[in-house]
Scaffold this motif. Structure first.
Motif, PDB file in Angstrom:
ATOM      1  N   ARG A  22       0.805  -1.301   0.121  1.00 32.70           N
ATOM      2  CA  ARG A  22      -0.002  -0.025  -0.104  1.00 32.70           C
ATOM      3  C   ARG A  22       0.769   1.074  -0.161  1.00 32.70           C
ATOM      4  O   ARG A  22       0.439   2.407   0.451  1.00 32.70           O
ATOM      5  CB  ARG A  22      -1.013   0.199   1.245  1.00 32.70           C
ATOM      6  CG  ARG A  22      -2.025  -1.110   1.092  1.00 32.70           C
ATOM      7  CD  ARG A  22      -3.011  -0.976  -0.049  1.00 32.70           C
ATOM      8  NE  ARG A  22      -3.885  -1.859  -0.014  1.00 32.70           N
ATOM      9  CZ  ARG A  22      -3.863  -3.338  -0.705  1.00 32.70           C
ATOM     10  NH1 ARG A  22      -2.632  -3.336  -1.465  1.00 32.70           N
ATOM     11  NH2 ARG A  22      -4.983  -3.995  -0.703  1.00 32.70           N
ATOM     12  N   HIS A  23       2.066   0.923  -0.738  1.00 33.60           N
ATOM     13  CA  HIS A  23       3.038   2.236  -0.532  1.00 33.60           C
ATOM     14  C   HIS A  23       3.804   1.981  -1.758  1.00 33.60           C
ATOM     15  O   HIS A  23       4.450   1.266  -2.095  1.00 33.60           O
ATOM     16  CB  HIS A  23       3.877   2.116   0.685  1.00 33.60           C
ATOM     17  CG  HIS A  23       5.214   3.354   0.636  1.00 33.60           C
ATOM     18  ND1 HIS A  23       5.941   3.203   1.424  1.00 33.60           N
ATOM     19  CD2 HIS A  23       5.337   4.159  -0.261  1.00 33.60           C
ATOM     20  CE1 HIS A  23       6.936   4.242   1.460  1.00 33.60           C
ATOM     21  NE2 HIS A  23       6.752   4.781   0.249  1.00 33.60           N
ATOM     22  N   LEU A  24       3.723   3.059  -2.605  1.00 31.49           N
ATOM     23  CA  LEU A  24       4.279   3.111  -4.299  1.00 31.49           C
ATOM     24  C   LEU A  24       5.303   4.118  -4.360  1.00 31.49           C
ATOM     25  O   LEU A  24       4.829   5.425  -3.746  1.00 31.49           O
ATOM     26  CB  LEU A  24       3.409   3.070  -5.240  1.00 31.49           C
ATOM     27  CG  LEU A  24       2.297   2.005  -5.150  1.00 31.49           C
ATOM     28  CD1 LEU A  24       1.167   2.403  -6.467  1.00 31.49           C
ATOM     29  CD2 LEU A  24       2.710   0.601  -5.164  1.00 31.49           C
ATOM     30  N   LEU A  34      -0.168  10.344 -13.168  1.00 33.42           N
ATOM     31  CA  LEU A  34      -0.596   9.513 -12.355  1.00 33.42           C
ATOM     32  C   LEU A  34      -2.264   9.259 -12.481  1.00 33.42           C
ATOM     33  O   LEU A  34      -2.810   8.404 -11.605  1.00 33.42           O
ATOM     34  CB  LEU A  34      -0.070   9.917 -10.982  1.00 33.42           C
ATOM     35  CG  LEU A  34       1.576   9.813 -10.742  1.00 33.42           C
ATOM     36  CD1 LEU A  34       1.862  10.554  -9.540  1.00 33.42           C
ATOM     37  CD2 LEU A  34       1.888   8.118 -10.436  1.00 33.42           C
ATOM     38  N   GLY A  35      -2.803  10.415 -12.915  1.00 34.65           N
ATOM     39  CA  GLY A  35      -4.281  10.177 -12.843  1.00 34.65           C
ATOM     40  C   GLY A  35      -4.848  10.386 -11.503  1.00 34.65           C
ATOM     41  O   GLY A  35      -5.765   9.941 -11.298  1.00 34.65           O
ATOM     42  N   VAL A  36      -4.316  11.393 -10.711  1.00 40.10           N
ATOM     43  CA  VAL A  36      -4.819  11.430  -9.378  1.00 40.10           C
ATOM     44  C   VAL A  36      -4.698  12.849  -9.247  1.00 40.10           C
ATOM     45  O   VAL A  36      -4.278  13.677  -9.878  1.00 40.10           O
ATOM     46  CB  VAL A  36      -3.862  10.783  -8.321  1.00 40.10           C
ATOM     47  CG1 VAL A  36      -3.781   9.397  -8.490  1.00 40.10           C
ATOM     48  CG2 VAL A  36      -2.232  11.320  -8.357  1.00 40.10           C
ATOM     49  N   ASP A  37      -5.536  13.440  -8.226  1.00 41.81           N
ATOM     50  CA  ASP A  37      -5.570  15.046  -7.724  1.00 41.81           C
ATOM     51  C   ASP A  37      -4.555  15.270  -6.652  1.00 41.81           C
ATOM     52  O   ASP A  37      -4.395  16.453  -6.440  1.00 41.81           O
ATOM     53  CB  ASP A  37      -7.015  15.177  -7.260  1.00 41.81           C
ATOM     54  CG  ASP A  37      -7.957  15.102  -8.279  1.00 41.81           C
ATOM     55  OD1 ASP A  37      -7.786  15.273  -9.605  1.00 41.81           O
ATOM     56  OD2 ASP A  37      -9.209  14.240  -7.976  1.00 41.81           O
ATOM     57  N   ALA A  58      -9.384   2.388  -2.963  1.00 42.72           N
ATOM     58  CA  ALA A  58      -9.582   3.840  -2.881  1.00 42.72           C
ATOM     59  C   ALA A  58      -8.217   4.450  -2.656  1.00 42.72           C
ATOM     60  O   ALA A  58      -7.212   4.074  -2.269  1.00 42.72           O
ATOM     61  CB  ALA A  58     -10.396   4.113  -1.213  1.00 42.72           C
ATOM     62  N   ARG A  59      -8.425   5.900  -3.234  1.00 46.06           N
ATOM     63  CA  ARG A  59      -7.037   6.638  -3.347  1.00 46.06           C
ATOM     64  C   ARG A  59      -6.285   6.769  -1.976  1.00 46.06           C
ATOM     65  O   ARG A  59      -5.002   6.599  -1.957  1.00 46.06           O
ATOM     66  CB  ARG A  59      -7.295   7.970  -3.786  1.00 46.06           C
ATOM     67  CG  ARG A  59      -6.248   8.896  -3.801  1.00 46.06           C
ATOM     68  CD  ARG A  59      -5.009   8.401  -4.909  1.00 46.06           C
ATOM     69  NE  ARG A  59      -3.827   9.394  -4.504  1.00 46.06           N
ATOM     70  CZ  ARG A  59      -3.099   9.088  -3.548  1.00 46.06           C
ATOM     71  NH1 ARG A  59      -3.054   8.122  -2.959  1.00 46.06           N
ATOM     72  NH2 ARG A  59      -1.933   9.678  -3.580  1.00 46.06           N
TER      73      ARG A  59
END
Length: 276
Positions: free
Chosen positions: A45-47, A100-103, A69-70
């Motif tokens: 759960r850590h990248l 990354l496609g994230v906010d 979930a993000r």
């Protein structure tokens, strides 16, 4: 392995980071997508990625496809040397978010101090702005030596939460780690297995045999017991799983002494004063 087996380390800004994660240096975009998918399925759960790695899009695709979930996955990326400077760092961050496609990311780092450019102070001020805007939860640095940190602390407002540096049994960097500890800057170890070169070390082989684990598992366990965040890299599914399976044994004081004695100052990466 249960997902709560990986402990979290509290950072100086009140956030926390899983102590063990997956690094994806020198993994191309498509392979990163497959590797991250495998890791998330295994329980990571850590990248940890970076603009320089050229695989932020692949990491993002795997994260989106995971169904997680993000907020369930801790995500780090970094600004590269040729993007340092206030405005260029802001632009680079925007591009990283898009790929990354994230906010929001959990941690944004300066990849190297690149001292010859002398831009890391204004680069860090851009990180402070990004943090103020809530687009990264925490900010930090990577590959900073004590003199870089001293200047940064004297000329900026926010203490970095992390200094990500090379730490492995041959290069333990105790003085730099102690400097960070005294200022509540967590040390995160890249290349913890010395890019695989350390895995045939006779002392480590004997130690691993004593515990019935692989050499890699023994070395990762040493990092964890040192209080370090550690991000081993692998693209092999069995090794990805193996590197996470390090919570069922503990090194004793004699084991720690064996590894401590291997510190020779030998790097597998570049010296920070010579990059950029």
């Amino acid at each position: 392995m249960t997902l709560d087996a990986v402990p979290r380390i509290r950072l100086n800004d009140g956030n926390s980071i899983p102590q063990l994660g997956l690094g994806v240096y020198k993994v191309d975009d498509d392979e990163a997508e497959r590797t991250v998918a495998t890791a998330l399925e295994a329980g990571y759960r850590h990248l940890d990625t970076a603009e320089y790695y050229g695989n932020e899009a692949g990491v993002g695709r795997a994260l989106a496809a995971s169904g997680l979930a993000r907020d369930d996955v801790y995500l780090t990326t970094k600004v590269w040397n040729d993007q340092q400077g206030y405005d260029s760092t802001l632009r680079s961050f925007d591009l990283s978010l898009s790929k990354l496609g994230v906010d929001v990311v959990d941690l944004y780092l300066i990849h190297w101090p690149a001292p010859r450019q002398d831009l890391y102070i204004e680069t860090y001020r851009a990180l402070e702005k990004i943090r103020e805007e809530g687009r990264t939860r925490s900010i930090g640095v990577s590959n900073f030596q004590t003199h870089h940190l001293e200047r940064l602390l004297g000329e900026t407002d926010v203490v970095p939460v992390i200094n990500q540096i090379e730490v492995q049994p041959w290069l333990q960097q105790r003085e730099l780690r102690a400097f960070g500890d005294a200022r509540h800057i967590v040390t995160e170890a890249w290349s913890p297995l010395a890019r695989g070169r350390i895995l045939e070390d006779p002392a480590l082989l004997a130690l691993a045999a004593k515990h019935g684990v692989s050499t890699a598992q023994a070395v990762i366990r040493w990092h964890l017991q040192q209080g370090l965040v550690v991000i081993p890299k692998s693209v092999t599914p069995s090794r990805i799983a193996e590197n996470l399976d390090v919570f069922g044994f503990e090194l004793d004081a004699d084991d720690i002494g064996v590894i401590d004695a291997l510190d020779s100052g030998e790097r597998v990466g570049s010296h920070p004063d010579e990059v950029g």
